[in-house]
Design a protein around this motif. Structure first.
Motif, PDB file in Angstrom:
ATOM      1  N   GLY A   1      -4.792   4.629 -47.351  1.00 40.95           N
ATOM      2  CA  GLY A   1      -3.345   4.723 -47.493  1.00 40.95           C
ATOM      3  C   GLY A   1      -2.880   6.002 -46.847  1.00 40.95           C
ATOM      4  N   TYR A   2      -1.687   6.002 -46.262  1.00 41.87           N
ATOM      5  CA  TYR A   2      -1.169   7.174 -45.570  1.00 41.87           C
ATOM      6  C   TYR A   2       0.209   7.511 -46.109  1.00 41.87           C
ATOM      7  CZ  TYR A   2      -4.817   6.411 -42.160  1.00 41.87           C
ATOM      8  OH  TYR A   2      -6.032   6.238 -41.558  1.00 41.87           O
ATOM      9  N   PRO A   3       0.514   8.809 -46.242  1.00 34.26           N
ATOM     10  CA  PRO A   3       1.857   9.172 -46.669  1.00 34.26           C
ATOM     11  C   PRO A   3       2.878   8.819 -45.595  1.00 34.26           C
ATOM     12  CG  PRO A   3       0.641  11.126 -45.974  1.00 34.26           C
ATOM     13  CD  PRO A   3      -0.331   9.973 -45.977  1.00 34.26           C
ATOM     14  N   LEU A   4       4.042   8.342 -46.033  1.00 37.82           N
ATOM     15  CA  LEU A   4       5.099   8.063 -45.081  1.00 37.82           C
ATOM     16  C   LEU A   4       5.631   9.367 -44.503  1.00 37.82           C
ATOM     17  CD1 LEU A   4       7.077   5.325 -47.062  1.00 37.82           C
ATOM     18  CD2 LEU A   4       5.587   4.981 -45.082  1.00 37.82           C
TER      19      LEU A   4
ATOM     20  N   ARG B   1       0.397   5.895 -41.064  1.00 44.00           N
ATOM     21  CA  ARG B   1       0.438   5.101 -42.289  1.00 44.00           C
ATOM     22  C   ARG B   1      -0.136   3.732 -41.973  1.00 44.00           C
ATOM     23  NH1 ARG B   1       5.715   4.365 -40.200  1.00 44.00           N
ATOM     24  NH2 ARG B   1       6.389   2.177 -40.227  1.00 44.00           N
ATOM     25  N   SER B   2      -0.699   3.071 -42.946  1.00 48.39           N
ATOM     26  CA  SER B   2      -1.188   1.707 -42.787  1.00 48.39           C
ATOM     27  C   SER B   2      -0.042   0.731 -43.010  1.00 48.39           C
ATOM     28  CB  SER B   2      -2.305   1.418 -43.789  1.00 48.39           C
ATOM     29  OG  SER B   2      -3.440   2.185 -43.489  1.00 48.39           O
ATOM     30  N   ASP B   3       0.053  -0.251 -42.117  1.00 49.91           N
ATOM     31  CA  ASP B   3       1.102  -1.256 -42.256  1.00 49.91           C
ATOM     32  C   ASP B   3       0.678  -2.492 -41.465  1.00 49.91           C
ATOM     33  OD1 ASP B   3       3.570  -2.464 -42.953  1.00 49.91           O
ATOM     34  OD2 ASP B   3       4.564  -0.509 -42.854  1.00 49.91           O
TER      35      ASP B   3
END
Length: 398
Positions: A8-11, A29-31
């Motif tokens: 997970g990555y911070p926005l 970020r992961s998306d």
């Protein structure tokens, strides 16, 4: 599209600022592929093909991790196969002696890898940082910094020639067979070019000499320069020179196929010369993860900044990546596939590692594999090129 241990990555927080009032460069970020502007069908093919590379009795690699994305979005983070699959290599059967299933170690997206020659990219960035600061001249002669390296001084080898592999130095020296550090250093100091200066010959010696230049002008070891100038400000906490417990296994290193008798390696540098030099070398020795390398790629694509950190100015990133590239290879279809052609840059590593970043499409691909587990074989770069082509087609099909 995440495999074992997804991230997970911070926005991106636009309120964070760089010095001088500049807004922070977006963090990863992961998306979804759609959020990255990539075709999900092509990326599903990419993931399936990476899994296929790790199956069968003679797989391309025991295990692999792929990370791919566009802009600040990671659209693929997938692990396949095994970080440790074999106990040893059996030369009689030309196969690996497989561990029982319970003793194998599955690959995860957070598994560190021996980067091998991807280390050269970090040495190159450290050098360009000194060029930006004015402490190193790109066309300065190596002899101006290292007069005791008499062969390089006599032949007028320059810093640019080291970074572009045009010094004429041979690919490597058998430093691993020297009895002590003094003998190794004497060999490096006396080594003259064997090719015509200005002609491309890929050589580990170029980055070893550059390491000595950087350590001389800064008074600091290369590992400290990489940590303080690159990995620490970028938050690349999994990137460091070894030893690295928990890394993917590499080779059952024995003569005659290898250059030293060290047994099955895991967490110790695979390259024999880097090992002989204590694990910290300009050409090999770093360990890292796909996530950290995605940050590295994103930083360069963003002109040298990531979050609140800046490791290079945009003009110096351009200098680094402009053909023929400083440390980086540029537009090489043999491992970049259809990403090559408009300024894509990257590198490969002997252990099975590679990365490509493409400024034209703002995309990046990290493919890490332990192809030398349980032993080295002639390299097959077709899987790297196919993976890069999938990403190129994902851009076109979006």
């Amino acid at each position: 599209m995440r495999g074992r241990g997804g991230w997970g990555y911070p926005l991106f927080e636009r309120s964070r600022e760089l010095g001088g009032g500049e807004l922070s460069a977006p963090r990863l970020r992961s998306d979804t592929p759609e959020k990255a502007g990539l075709d999900p069908g092509e990326l599903r093919h990419l993931v399936r093909e990476v899994h296929d590379l790790t199956t069968g009795q003679r797989p391309w690699a025991a295990g692999a991790v792929v990370a791919a994305g566009r802009g600040p979005v990671i659209a693929v983070a997938e692990a396949a196969g095994w970080a440790v699959r074999y106990a040893a290599y059996d030369p009689k059967t030309d196969r690996g002696a497989e561990l029982p299933p319970r003793a194998r170690v599955p690959m995860t997206v957070d598994t560190p890898f021996d980067l091998a020659s991807l280390t050269k990219l970090f040495t190159a960035v450290a050098a360009v940082q000194q060029i930006e600061r004015g402490t190193l001249g790109i066309d300065a002669r190596v002899g101006a910094y290292l007069p005791e390296f008499r062969a390089a001084a006599e032949h007028g080898i320059t810093v640019r020639q080291l970074l572009t592999h045009t010094s004429g130095l041979r690919p490597e020296l058998p430093l691993y067979d020297c009895p002590d550090d003094a003998t190794r250093l004497a060999m490096l100091r006396a080594e003259p070019p064997v090719g015509v200066p200005g002609t491309y010959t890929y050589s580990d010696l170029n980055l070893l000499l550059l390491q000595h230049v950087l350590e001389r002008i800064t008074g600091r070891r290369l590992d400290a320069l990489v940590h303080d100038g690159i990995t620490r400000p970028l938050g690349m906490t999994s990137t460091r020179f070894g030893p690295c417990p928990g890394a993917a296994a590499t080779e059952d290193q024995r003569r005659p196929w290898a250059k030293a008798d060290r047994g099955m390696l895991r967490g110790e540098v695979h390259d024999e010369n880097a090992w002989a030099l204590g694990g910290v070398a300009g050409h090999a020795g770093l360990f890292s993860t796909a996530r950290d390398l995605a940050v590295f790629c994103r930083t360069l694509l963003a002109g040298g900044s990531y979050g609140p950190a800046r490791i290079l100015g945009p003009d110096f990133v351009e200098l680094l990546l402009t053909p023929p590239g400083l440390g980086f290879a540029v537009d090489q279809p043999w491992f970049m596939g259809e990403l090559a052609g408009r300024g894509a840059a990257g590198h490969t590593g002997f252990t099975g590692t590679s990365l490509v970043l493409d400024p034209a499409t703002d995309t990046y691909l990290v493919l890490l594999a332990n192809t030398v587990h349980p032993r080295r074989r002639p390299p097959d770069n077709r899987p790297r090129a196919r993976a890069a082509t999938r990403l190129a087609r994902a851009v076109r099909g979006s």
